[in-house]
Scaffold this active site. Structure first.
Site, mmCIF file in Angstrom:
data_model
loop_
_atom_site.group_PDB
_atom_site.id
_atom_site.type_symbol
_atom_site.label_atom_id
_atom_site.label_comp_id
_atom_site.label_asym_id
_atom_site.label_seq_id
_atom_site.Cartn_x
_atom_site.Cartn_y
_atom_site.Cartn_z
ATOM 1 C CE LYS A 111 -2.090 10.263 -8.554
ATOM 2 N NZ LYS A 111 -1.799 11.605 -9.210
ATOM 3 C CE1 TYR A 128 2.891 12.490 -5.774
ATOM 4 C CE2 TYR A 128 1.696 12.114 -3.824
ATOM 5 C CZ TYR A 128 1.958 11.873 -5.090
ATOM 6 O OH TYR A 128 0.802 11.190 -5.979
ATOM 7 C CG ASN A 156 -3.908 12.753 -12.012
ATOM 8 O OD1 ASN A 156 -3.742 12.174 -11.133
ATOM 9 N ND2 ASN A 156 -3.025 13.294 -12.550
ATOM 10 C CG HIS A 177 2.287 8.212 -9.227
ATOM 11 N ND1 HIS A 177 2.848 9.413 -9.540
ATOM 12 C CD2 HIS A 177 3.183 7.234 -9.002
ATOM 13 C CE1 HIS A 177 4.354 8.992 -9.152
ATOM 14 N NE2 HIS A 177 4.433 7.828 -8.951
ATOM 15 C CD GLU A 204 7.425 7.044 -7.842
ATOM 16 O OE1 GLU A 204 7.608 8.194 -7.966
ATOM 17 O OE2 GLU A 204 6.772 6.285 -8.522
#
Ligand code: ADP
Ligand code: UDP
Length: 597
Positions: free
Chosen positions: A9, A47, A113, A116, A127
């Site tokens: 990310k 998302y 964080n 993913h 995905e």
């Protein structure tokens, strides 16, 4: 083999090389990778399962706040394994319960964080298709799912019976290359652009697309650095002596890896003692340390307007060559000083009388020779196989050796015919230590000379020296090569479709308690830099360096007319090959670049 989608990310993007290293070390294969910038629409699409949830907006904003690295990883049980490697969702919690996990190491909190990973085979398939649409298909902008591409002219796909005749092997190969090119270079960005376009429905879609693609161009430029030439040869072969001559006459900056390391020893930094011991023992300092220092110096030289940088005494191992290419740039060519040990030994012992160097004594010299033969000569072989070595007979007197070098540099620079006429009032050459600026009058005089004649014919014609792409042999050698010369090292780690020589596997190095401030340029490909094996301490995050300014125009630097060099001086110029090399766009000279899918 199971596959999963992995994302680095925006918060961890600057440390993506470390992430990739961990991925590879954990036994994953990086099947595909792409660096890209998500748009709000694409992020919301990705998302979609969280639609309506209160955190979605924040999450999408975060995911669009910088570039992401998308990878398809494969391994037995890849989905679970990657989730385990990522660690718990909350980076704060991860630091106490899974301190070695990605999120503990690279993340900040629950949202920022770092990574993913897909949570099921279905999610992985969806995905992966989102970021890497299958060939021949375009993503459905509404759903994100891939659909069959329309035939030319917008017609629906024909039934199988009307399928075109089988394609030749050449056509299949060309199609595969085109597919690969589009997938790595364009698809991701273009898909994002089309999604935004469909959402905004601007009056002028073409202008909108142009604007979008410029704004989100993941390949905004070629190498941001000044041109680089490696100056290699055994200890005492004359690299430093001749580099000073090149600096004087061509305005380049001399960056000696050995000097930078010795400065580091002097600075009493954390790794200074280790470096000092290694130098004394003729050992090679881990590449990530040297590259960190070199990169800083190259950025500084570039910012100061140097047209080129002589990187003296590096790379000393084959994998360091690969690592430098990934982390910094490719060199134009390698100037190699060919000199027998006997001659070098005599020179070094003489130098040792005044140099004050800890390694100019017979014991260290012998060790350095051994290291050079065993580990550094393969670098020459590596570049020689690519046709990018200019070999010099370094046994001759200083002036004679330099004549050959001068001729090589002069040849390697292209006369800027179209610019010469406008250069009657040339800019001052960049300031550099030890260089003697040419008087303006002299430059103006020289400017009147025909620029399309060689110096041998007309004296020092004023040239706006730029390296000709055609003279950068490595550009040619970098084309997909059937010879498989890309990586000569016996040990290599597969990463995607490429391999990187592994220093650690060839000769393990001590774990360095330091992580050099190396930040890969945007174009850096995703091979794991093998030498970054030392774990960064928490407080030693890679220190982002200031982005170098756009490459300046090469400075004026009229070289003196070199007397013709005898054939025996240039042992392996390969200039015939070099001249014949086709001109390629500058982009081609860069590292293979995994790009948005
Ligand atoms: N062509 C040459 N002939 C004789 N001595 C040389 C020549 N080139 C360099 N030297 C001397 O040899 C020593 C080593 O040269 P140097 O440029 O420091 O080598 P390197 O940088 O490759 O270690 C120096 O003392 C230098 O003056
Ligand atoms: O990229 C480099 C350059 C130098 N060195 C170390 O620095 C020493 C001196 O290198 P330098 O290029 O200054 O001198 P040379 O021995 O080539 O004359 C070498 O023996 C190595 O121990 C290194 O580890 N990596």
């Amino acid at each position: 083999m199971e596959q999963t989608l992995a994302l680095v990310k925006p918060d961890a993007f600057a440390r993506k090389d470390e992430v990739v290293l961990k991925v590879v070390s954990a036994g994953f294969t990086v099947e595909k990778s792409a660096e890209l910038q998500l748009t709000p629409a694409r992020a919301a699409q990705f998302y979609a399962e969280h639609a309506g949830k209160p955190f979605l907006d924040d999450l999408c904003n975060f995911m669009c706040s910088g570039r992401v690295l998308a990878m398809v990883l494969s391994k037995e049980g890849a989905i679970k394994a990657w989730r385990e490697l990522m660690g718990p969702t909350d980076s704060v919690a991860a630091r106490s319960t899974a301190p070695d996990s990605m999120r503990a190491l690279f993340g900040t909190d629950k949202q920022k964080n770092a990574c993913h990973g897909s949570d099921s085979p279905e999610a992985a398939a969806r995905e992966i298709a989102f970021f890497f649409p299958p060939s021949g298909e375009i993503p459905d902008l509404a759903t994100g799912a891939a659909q069959a591409a329309p035939m030319e002219g917008g017609a629906a796909a024909e039934p199988a019976a009307n399928a075109p005749p089988a394609r030749s092997e050449g056509q299949v190969r060309a199609a595969a290359l085109a597919k690969e090119y589009l997938e790595t270079k364009l698809t991701g960005t273009l898909t994002g652009a089309l999604a935004e376009l469909a959402k905004d429905t601007p009056a002028d879609p073409i202008a909108y697309l142009v604007d979008y693609l410029r704004k989100f161009n993941p390949h905004p430029q070629g190498s941001p650095y000044a041109k680089i030439v490696f100056v290699l040869g055994g200890p005492g072969s004359g690299k430093g002596t001749q580099s000073a001559n090149i600096v004087r006459d061509f305005g380049w900056t001399h960056v000696s890896a050995g000097d930078l390391l010795r400065d580091e020893v002097q600075s009493k930094s954390t790794q200074g003692k280790m470096i000092g011991d290694m130098i004394k023992n003729g050992q090679i300092v881990p590449g990530h340390i040297t590259i960190g220092l070199l990169k800083k110096a190259i950025v500084k030289a570039t910012d100061a307007g140097a047209p080129g940088v002589l990187v003296d005494g590096f790379p000393r191992k084959v994998d360091q060559a690969g690592m430098f290419e990934k982390m910094v740039a490719k060199a134009e060519f390698t100037l190699f000083f060919d000199c027998p040990e006997k001659v070098m030994e005599e020179r070094l012992l003489e130098r040792g009388k005044t140099s004050g160097r800890s390694d100019d004594n017979i014991k260290s010299i012998k060790k350095r020779f051994k290291t050079f033969v065993e580990q550094s000569m393969p670098v020459i072989d590596y570049y020689e196989a690519k046709g990018s070595v200019r070999r010099i007979n370094a046994t001759k007197p200083v002036d004679e050796v330099y004549r050959t070098i001068n001729a090589i540099f002069t040849e390697a620079m292209q006369v800027g015919n179209e610019k010469a006429a406008s250069l009657t009032a040339p800019a001052a050459p960049p300031a550099r230590a030890g260089s003697k600026p040419k008087p303006q009058a002299q430059l103006a005089e020289v400017a009147k000379m025909p620029s399309n004649k060689s110096e041998g014919e007309a004296g020092p014609a004023l040239t706006r020296h730029v390296f000709s792409t055609a003279l950068a042999p490595n550009v040619v050698a970098e084309q997909p090569s059937a010879e498989g010369q890309e990586m000569p090292a016996s040990a290599a780690v597969p990463v995607g479709s490429e391999t990187l020589p592994v220093e650690a596997a060839v000769a393990p190095e001590p774990a360095a308690p330091y992580v050099a401030p190396v930040v890969a340029p945007a174009e850096t490909s995703l091979e794991a830099p093998a030498e970054l094996s030392a774990e960064p301490a928490d407080d030693q995050a890679l220190d982002p360096e200031p982005e170098p300014k756009p490459k300046p125009e090469p400075a004026l630097a009229p070289p003196p007319p070199p007397p013709p060099a005898s054939d025996s001086d240039v042992l392996s110029p390969r200039s015939d090959q070099l001249q014949a090399a086709p001109e390629l766009p500058e982009d081609s000279a860069q590292s293979p670049t995994p790009m948005p899918a």
